[in-house]
Structure formats: structure tokens, C-alpha cells
Design a protein around this motif. Structure first.
Motif, PDB file in Angstrom:
ATOM      1  N   GLU A   1     102.146  29.250  16.576  1.00  0.00           N
ATOM      2  CA  GLU A   1     102.870  27.988  16.422  1.00  0.00           C
ATOM      3  C   GLU A   1     102.148  27.028  15.484  1.00  0.00           C
ATOM      4  OE1 GLU A   1     104.493  26.278  20.033  1.00  0.00           O
ATOM      5  OE2 GLU A   1     104.049  28.113  21.127  1.00  0.00           O
ATOM      6  N   LYS A   2     101.240  27.551  14.691  1.00  0.00           N
ATOM      7  CA  LYS A   2     100.480  26.710  13.763  1.00  0.00           C
ATOM      8  C   LYS A   2     101.377  26.232  12.628  1.00  0.00           C
ATOM      9  CE  LYS A   2      96.304  26.737  10.871  1.00  0.00           C
ATOM     10  NZ  LYS A   2      95.662  25.596  11.538  1.00  0.00           N
ATOM     11  N   LYS A   3     101.327  24.943  12.326  1.00  0.00           N
ATOM     12  CA  LYS A   3     102.105  24.366  11.253  1.00  0.00           C
ATOM     13  C   LYS A   3     101.305  24.425   9.956  1.00  0.00           C
ATOM     14  CE  LYS A   3     105.413  23.206  14.063  1.00  0.00           C
ATOM     15  NZ  LYS A   3     106.722  23.916  14.048  1.00  0.00           N
ATOM     16  N   VAL A   4     101.870  25.060   8.928  1.00  0.00           N
ATOM     17  CA  VAL A   4     101.174  25.200   7.655  1.00  0.00           C
ATOM     18  C   VAL A   4     102.131  24.869   6.521  1.00  0.00           C
ATOM     19  CG1 VAL A   4      99.536  26.946   8.478  1.00  0.00           C
ATOM     20  CG2 VAL A   4     101.753  27.665   7.572  1.00  0.00           C
ATOM     21  N   CYS A   5     101.561  24.612   5.341  1.00  0.00           N
ATOM     22  CA  CYS A   5     102.364  24.322   4.154  1.00  0.00           C
ATOM     23  C   CYS A   5     102.810  25.638   3.506  1.00  0.00           C
ATOM     24  CB  CYS A   5     101.550  23.513   3.145  1.00  0.00           C
ATOM     25  SG  CYS A   5     101.076  21.871   3.732  1.00  0.00           S
ATOM     26  N   LEU A   6     104.069  25.681   3.125  1.00  0.00           N
ATOM     27  CA  LEU A   6     104.605  26.863   2.461  1.00  0.00           C
ATOM     28  C   LEU A   6     104.362  26.743   0.965  1.00  0.00           C
ATOM     29  CD1 LEU A   6     106.361  29.463   2.790  1.00  0.00           C
ATOM     30  CD2 LEU A   6     108.345  28.007   2.335  1.00  0.00           C
TER      31      LEU A   6
ATOM     32  N   SER B   1     113.929  29.901  11.115  1.00  0.00           N
ATOM     33  CA  SER B   1     113.216  28.772  11.710  1.00  0.00           C
ATOM     34  C   SER B   1     114.032  28.102  12.806  1.00  0.00           C
ATOM     35  CB  SER B   1     112.854  27.746  10.625  1.00  0.00           C
ATOM     36  OG  SER B   1     114.032  27.310   9.959  1.00  0.00           O
TER      37      SER B   1
ATOM     38  N   THR C   1     110.803  29.840  19.295  1.00  0.00           N
ATOM     39  CA  THR C   1     109.512  30.514  19.109  1.00  0.00           C
ATOM     40  C   THR C   1     109.404  31.747  20.001  1.00  0.00           C
ATOM     41  OG1 THR C   1     108.446  28.415  18.554  1.00  0.00           O
ATOM     42  CG2 THR C   1     107.024  30.218  19.267  1.00  0.00           C
TER      43      THR C   1
ATOM     44  N   GLN D   1     111.330  34.526  18.434  1.00  0.00           N
ATOM     45  CA  GLN D   1     110.636  34.996  17.239  1.00  0.00           C
ATOM     46  C   GLN D   1     109.476  35.911  17.612  1.00  0.00           C
ATOM     47  OE1 GLN D   1     109.572  32.074  14.259  1.00  0.00           O
ATOM     48  NE2 GLN D   1     111.354  30.820  14.740  1.00  0.00           N
TER      49      GLN D   1
ATOM     50  N   MET E   1      96.393  30.793   6.601  1.00  0.00           N
ATOM     51  CA  MET E   1      96.674  29.734   7.581  1.00  0.00           C
ATOM     52  C   MET E   1      95.424  28.970   7.969  1.00  0.00           C
ATOM     53  SD  MET E   1      99.749  31.224   9.980  1.00  0.00           S
ATOM     54  CE  MET E   1      98.986  32.786  10.391  1.00  0.00           C
TER      55      MET E   1
ATOM     56  N   GLY F   1      95.354  26.217   5.860  1.00  0.00           N
ATOM     57  CA  GLY F   1      96.465  25.292   6.031  1.00  0.00           C
ATOM     58  C   GLY F   1      97.699  25.583   5.211  1.00  0.00           C
TER      59      GLY F   1
ATOM     60  N   THR G   1     100.573  28.939   3.642  1.00  0.00           N
ATOM     61  CA  THR G   1     101.007  30.327   3.716  1.00  0.00           C
ATOM     62  C   THR G   1     101.781  30.674   2.451  1.00  0.00           C
ATOM     63  OG1 THR G   1     102.273  31.965   5.005  1.00  0.00           O
ATOM     64  CG2 THR G   1     103.143  29.734   4.941  1.00  0.00           C
TER      65      THR G   1
END
Length: 397
Positions: A28-33, A82, A86, A89, A110, A113, A115
Motif C-alpha cells: 500500500e506504499k504510495k509512490v510517484c509514477l 486502481s 487493495t 488486488q 519504491m 519513492g 515506480t
């Protein structure tokens, strides 16, 4: 699944325990695409090759019976994934093979920060393709380098890194290198974004990388089928080099790989004279096999040659390959035990020829400089020779 197949899968994919650890740490880690540099997304390559993802998934599911249905897979692999909870998924992730080294790259991304799915998808595809380990050894560090290069968010910083990158120089289009550097020094950031020439050269880099990947796949296939290559006397032939369009300076035109594909198939199927031509010869042979009027098959093949009437289905390509290949093998004394695999491989090469015919047509219509396209098309042979050498079977000419 055989014991050998199971052992292979176990070595390249995560166990359920490893998947649990991965999901617990990063699920559930939030990262920049980030958008990948140099690499064309796998799904766009499927579209370029006219590969139906649903049909591809169903074909894979015949081998891996425990996979989810294609309907479920497409839902989870789509952009709208998305919107799925979760928990659901995670359930899907546990039901599919997760490539080990691709996951390592994903974790490394990740932790910083961000992906870059295009890079991890390509690494995963290479892992799951049962290629010689040499192929992955060659491409893995380059994909990791492209991952780091894709991290840079600032456009000018990314352009600066791009122009000085060793991996871009190795994988891109040779004719793009100095020209991109000149543009970078001459244009503002806004000018770089709007530059048509820069777009063409960076697109040429992406297509060159794709052709280099294709060269490795073809070289691996040839080396893996070495006894057959020796029997056919083709061990020193650059496999599928004829699908790459070539420029004729005298006529100021490009070759048509579809024309070459039909000529090669007709020769394989016993055509030894100029008349009838390959289209007529193959059309009659195919029609006799299917019990239909020759004119319908001849018309279909002529449309393929002229790139008219829509793209041929993979099944139609497979049918034509089967007819031609069976004639060839019967002339040589009978069919081989792995004939079905050879049908499929031949149809894939035919699809590549058709794709390259469409590509060269579209690049020409879009006004790409001839010198840039010549350089782009030249990377296949160069990369193929290197791949064969690194795979331990260097070409002798």
C-alpha cells in the motif's frame, strides 16, 4: 506441469511467502509514477504487433491452468485497476507468477519513492520467456540503469542525463546521438518539448531498443534450435534479418518485408519458377488445403502484400505457415516432432515482417529523414551479431 517446468517457475518467480513479505512491505506504499525513457511500454508493443492480449492470456492459461480468467486479468491489468480494492488486488497478485528479479527492481524503485512499470514489465517479460541466462545477464543492468534515468522529474535535467547516458548510447539509434546533443545545447526547455526533430530522434531511440530486444529473442531462438539450424544449413544466417526494410539508393525506395515473406514462403512450399508468382502459388496451395476457391485466397494474399483491408489475424498467418511448412518438411522426408512450435515461430516472424512493412510505410509518410531510418534499421544486424557472440555461437561470416 512437468517437473522441469515447475523447477523453472520456482527459480524465477516468488513463492507465496515471498509475495506476502513483499505485500506487507510495499503493498500500500504510495509512490510517484514515472514514464520510462527509451523503452516502449509492453502493451504498446502488443498493439504494434496486433497481439490480442485476451487471446494471449488464454493461450498462457492453457499451460498454467491455475491462472485467473482473461476477463479477470484484463480488469486488474487495465488503467482502471486502481479502482479495485487493495484486498482484491492482493488476491490477484497471489494468483499469477511474480518474476523475482522484476520484483527486486520494483522494490528498489519504491524505496526511492517512485515506480517505472514499463521497465519492470520488460524485465519480468525477459525473466518469464525461458531465454538463455546470458540474455538476462546482458539486459538486466541496462534496465536498472534506465530505471534510474527515468527517476529525474525535471525535463531539462532528464534531457541532460539522457544525452550523456552510456545505456542510451548503447541501446539507442546511432544517428540520434550527436543530433540530440546539438538540439539540447541550441534549444530552451520549451523548445525541446516542442521540437519535432527531437521527438523523431527519441522515438528512433525507442524503436532501436525494441529492434535490439527482437534481435536477442531471435538469436536465442536460433541457438536454442541449433540442431535444426545445422540440418537446414542456416546456422550462419542472421535469423529474420529479411524482415528489416532496406533502402535502395538507385530507386530511392524501401524494400517491402511482406513481399519478401511471401517469396520465402512460396520457395519453401516448392515454387522454383518466376511464374506463377508467390501470391498465386501460395493462394492455390492454401485454397486446395482449405477446399475453397483459389481466387479468394489469392485476393487475400494480395491485400496483405499491399497492406490493404485490415491486418491479417494471427490464426490466418498460422494457417498459411502450416501449409507452406508441411510441404517443405514432406519434401525433406516427413514432419518433425516439434512441428507445432515451428508453425507458431514462423507465424510470429511473418507478423514481424508485416509490422515492419507498416512501420516503414508510416515513418516514410511522416517525413522521417532517410538517414535516421537507415541508422535505425541497421541496429538489428549489429545487435544480432553481438547476441550470437555472447550466446557462444558467433556468426562465421
Amino acid at each position: 506441469m512437468s517437473a522441469k517446468s515447475s523447477t523453472y517457475e520456482d527459480s524465477v518467480t516468488l513463492s507465496q511467502e515471498e509475495i506476502s513479505a513483499y505485500l506487507a512491505a510495499f503493498g500500500e506504499k504510495k509512490v510517484c509514477l514515472r514514464e520510462a525513457v527509451l523503452l516502449i511500454p509492453v502493451e504498446k508493443v502488443y498493439a504494434l504487433l496486433d497481439i490480442n492480449v485476451r487471446s494471449l492470456w488464454e493461450a498462457i492459461k492453457e499451460v498454467h491452468r491455475g491462472l485467473p480468467t482473461s476477463k479477470t486479468a484484463l480488469k486488474y491489468l487495465s488503467e482502471s485497476a486502481s479502482d479495485v480494492s487493495t484486498k482484491r488486488q492482493h488476491r490477484f497478485i497471489r494468483a499469477v507468477p511474480i518474476p523475482r528479479q522484476s520484483t527486486e527492481l520494483s522494490i528498489a524503485q519504491m524505496e526511492k519513492g517512485f515506480t517505472v512499470p514499463t521497465v519492470t514489465n520488460w524485465l519480468g517479460l525477459l525473466e518469464l520467456s525461458r531465454l538463455d541466462p546470458v540474455v538476462l545477464d546482458y539486459w538486466k543492468p541496462k534496465l536498472f540503469a534506465l530505471s534510474d534515468l527515468s527517476l529525474l522529474p525535471n525535463k531539462r535535467a532528464r534531457f541532460a542525463a539522457y544525452t550523456s547516458s552510456e545505456v542510451v548510447a548503447q541501446l539507442g539509434c546511432p544517428a540520434s546521438r550527436q543530433s540530440i546533443l546539438n538540439l539540447f545545447h541550441d534549444l530552451s526547455e520549451e523548445g525541446l518539448v516542442q521540437s519535432r526533430a527531437l521527438t523523431q530522434m527519441m522515438s528512433a531511440d525507442g524503436l532501436a531498443t525494441l529492434l535490439r530486444l527482437a534481435a536477442w529473442f531471435m538469436a536465442d531462438s536460433q541457438v536454442g534450435n541449433w540442431e535444426f539450424e545445422l540440418e537446414e544449413g542456416t546456422q550462419n544466417v542472421i535469423h529474420a534479418v529479411w524482415v528489416i526494410p532496406t533502402w535502395c539508393a538507385s530507386s530511392q525506395s524501401w524494400s517491402n518485408p511482406m513481399q519478401t515473406a511471401l517469396e520465402k514462403l512460396a520457395s519453401l512450399a516448392g515454387l522454383t519458377k518466376k511464374r506463377p508468382g508467390p501470391v498465386t502459388h501460395l493462394g492455390k496451395l492454401w485454397a486446395a488445403q482449405d477446399g475453397v476457391e483459389p481466387e479468394s485466397r489469392i485476393r487475400l494474399l494480395r491485400n496483405w502484400l499491399q497492406l490493404k483491408g485490415g491486418r491479417p489475424s494471427f490464426q490466418k498467418l498460422l494457417d498459411l505457415i502450416k501449409v507452406s511448412y508441411d510441404v517443405h518438411m514432406q519434401q525433406r522426408g516427413g514432419l518433425q516432432h516439434d512441428t507445432k512450435a515451428n508453425y507458431w515461430h514462423g507465424a510470429c516472424v511473418f507478423r514481424l515482417a508485416e509490422t515492419m512493412s507498416l512501420l516503414i510505410r508510416d515513418l516514410t509518410r511522416s517525413g522521417w529523414p532517410t538517414e535516421l531510418v537507415i541508422s535505425l534499421m541497421g541496429v538489428y544486424e549489429t545487435e544480432y551479431r553481438m547476441a550470437r557472440r555472447l550466446l557462444g555461437k558467433p556468426l562465421e561470416n
